[in-house]
Design a protein around this motif. Structure first.
Motif, PDB file in Angstrom:
ATOM      1  N   GLU A  12       0.834  -1.207   0.000  1.00 47.04           N
ATOM      2  CA  GLU A  12       0.000   0.000   0.000  1.00 47.04           C
ATOM      3  C   GLU A  12       0.860   1.245   0.000  1.00 47.04           C
ATOM      4  N   GLU A  21      -5.002   9.661   2.321  1.00 47.54           N
ATOM      5  CA  GLU A  21      -5.888   8.675   2.934  1.00 47.54           C
ATOM      6  C   GLU A  21      -7.343   8.910   2.534  1.00 47.54           C
ATOM      7  N   ASP A  22      -7.727  10.189   2.487  1.00 45.63           N
ATOM      8  CA  ASP A  22      -9.112  10.518   2.085  1.00 45.63           C
ATOM      9  C   ASP A  22      -9.379  10.130   0.635  1.00 45.63           C
ATOM     10  N   GLU A  23      -8.368  10.332  -0.228  1.00 43.95           N
ATOM     11  CA  GLU A  23      -8.532   9.972  -1.637  1.00 43.95           C
ATOM     12  C   GLU A  23      -8.686   8.461  -1.801  1.00 43.95           C
ATOM     13  N   LEU A  24      -7.933   7.696  -1.019  1.00 41.53           N
ATOM     14  CA  LEU A  24      -8.055   6.242  -1.086  1.00 41.53           C
ATOM     15  C   LEU A  24      -9.439   5.776  -0.626  1.00 41.53           C
ATOM     16  N   LYS A  25      -9.937   6.407   0.433  1.00 38.60           N
ATOM     17  CA  LYS A  25     -11.284   6.065   0.913  1.00 38.60           C
ATOM     18  C   LYS A  25     -12.326   6.405  -0.146  1.00 38.60           C
ATOM     19  N   ASN A  26     -12.129   7.529  -0.811  1.00 38.35           N
ATOM     20  CA  ASN A  26     -13.047   7.959  -1.864  1.00 38.35           C
ATOM     21  C   ASN A  26     -13.021   6.988  -3.042  1.00 38.35           C
ATOM     22  N   LYS A  28     -12.269   3.779  -2.917  1.00 38.75           N
ATOM     23  CA  LYS A  28     -12.932   2.548  -2.500  1.00 38.75           C
ATOM     24  C   LYS A  28     -14.443   2.717  -2.500  1.00 38.75           C
ATOM     25  N   SER A  29     -14.920   3.845  -1.961  1.00 40.19           N
ATOM     26  CA  SER A  29     -16.356   4.099  -1.897  1.00 40.19           C
ATOM     27  C   SER A  29     -16.977   4.182  -3.287  1.00 40.19           C
ATOM     28  N   VAL A 366      -8.367  -2.216  -2.612  1.00 39.20           N
ATOM     29  CA  VAL A 366      -9.239  -1.468  -3.526  1.00 39.20           C
ATOM     30  C   VAL A 366      -8.722  -1.536  -4.958  1.00 39.20           C
TER      31      VAL A 366
END
Length: 411
Positions: A12, A21-26, A28-29, A366
């Motif tokens: 990762e 981190e926020d971009e990775l969460k976005n 995945k979502s 992801v």
């Protein structure tokens, strides 16, 4: 389980450090709600950001200290090369002058007039030079750092910007000491000079100054590697990547760093290539955008210094015939990249069994899910990875041919 978890975390970090981190969460979502098509715009934006982000490096100091030579060396140029900064002991810079990197024009080194001149007194300097636009500052001085250098550093610090003191011409200083003394220990002399600079700056009011001793002729020697590592640590991720890719290929370690940065792009380009404008390669069932794939390989080649102009600059720097460097460059990746070449590479890649385990170890969950959406993405990923491996090996051979040593071979 513990080992697998550690490997996944390592993967990762290596593959996605260009994403927050926020971009990775976005990512995945969006993938979970809309599949590959929904994450494609997010990946495309990141690729565009990487291509367009600017790195502005300010280089300042008094006339004759070696500003122009430093700017040229950082761009892999010599003073007589086209586009090189003019080397002169007189202050010829009357306004900030930009010098773009010859291969990556979004990397710009700025030659700033010396502070404290009649035209630019210290109290007007900051406003005139528009300090806020620069990412960091290199303050160059020789043989000693002056009161104006200290004032400049204090104002840069007040603005919340990073600055680094560079003492160039260190090879000239060492040669002078050698001629004066029978016994000479280079490391001891370097430490004496470094300690003197640091102590002088501390006495002038600069706490914890960072001083780097470099040679304009042999940039990879002395403190350049330490300076480069400090800059990499201090820059945010996107600009760090740009900085590394703009470094001249002076050592094998630099080549490896470039490969690591370019590897981060592979899965992004593969995702886009497998989704956008799927244009099959004749004779192979490979759905991909050939323009993205070819463009990625050409970009890798340019960043790794394998284009004709870069090879000529390196040969000149190393004092070798360019033909000698070109002779060690082999394989289809260094010529014109055509659909036919992609076709032949794809046939070879199609014989490779790509296991789910391999992807699980190489990509974060992801990204593994995105790749699971279609075999064409897997194929393109393998093509780009193979091309990057091939180009990196060529770049290694070129550096060895240029400098004739393996002493900087990363362990």
């Amino acid at each position: 389980m513990g080992g697998a978890s550690s490997r996944d975390q390592s993967a990762e970090a290596s593959n996605t450090s260009l994403f927050s981190e926020d971009e990775l969460k976005n990512l995945k979502s969006n993938f979970e709600s809309g599949g590959v098509e929904k994450v494609t715009p997010l990946i495309q934006k990141k690729v565009n950001d990487l291509d367009n982000i600017e790195l502005n490096i300010a280089v300042t100091g008094e006339a004759g200290t070696g500003k122009s030579s430093f700017i040229n060396a950082m761009r892999g140029l010599q003073s007589e090369d086209k586009g090189a900064a003019k080397v002169d002991n007189k202050e010829t810079t009357v306004e900030p002058t930009e010098y773009k990197h010859p291969s990556l024009p979004n990397v710009i080194l700025w030659d700033l007039p010396g502070i404290g001149t009649v035209k630019f007194p210290a109290n007007k300097y900051l406003k005139e030079m528009k300090f806020k636009k620069y990412d960091f500052f290199i303050i160059i001085s020789h043989p000693r750092f002056t009161e104006n250098d200290v004032k400049l550093a204090q104002e840069i610090k007040r603005l919340g910007k990073k600055f680094y003191f560079v003492r160039p011409k260190i090879d000239t200083d060492l040669d002078a000491v050698k001629r004066e003394r029978r016994e000479f220990k280079e490391e001891e002399e370097l430490e004496k000079i470094r300690s003197y600079c640091i102590t002088s700056l501390q006495e002038a009011g600069i706490s914890s100054p960072q001083v780097f001793l470099i040679s304009k002729f042999d940039l990879h020697l002395y403190d350049f590697d330490r300076l480069s590592k400090v800059l990499e640590d201090d820059l945010p991720s996107l600009k760090r990547s740009v900085y590394i890719l703009a470094l001249p290929n002076l050592t094998l370690e630099i080549v490896e760093k470039k490969k690591k940065e370019l590897k981060k792009r592979v899965w992004m380009l593969a995702s886009l290539s497998g989704v956008l404008g799927a244009v099959p390669v004749p004779g192979v069932s490979l759905g991909c955008d050939i323009g993205i794939l070819i463009g990625g390989i050409v970009h890798f080649r340019k960043c790794l210094g394998l284009d004709d102009a870069s090879l000529r600059r390196l040969a000149k720097k190393a004092g070798k015939p360019v033909e000698e460097l070109k002779a060690v460059v082999k394989g289809p990746m260094v010529g014109e990249i055509t659909p036919d070449i992609i076709n032949r590479l794809a046939w070879g890649t199609s014989a490779v069994v790509i296991s789910g385990l391999e992807l699980a170890l190489d990509l974060i969950p992801v990204v593994g899910s995105i790749f699971g959406a279609g075999s064409s993405l897997l194929m393109t990923y393998k093509l780009l990875s193979g091309a990057l491996d091939d180009l990196t090996e060529n770049a290694r051979r070129v550096v060895k041919a240029a400098f004739g040593t393996d002493e900087n071979d990363p362990k």
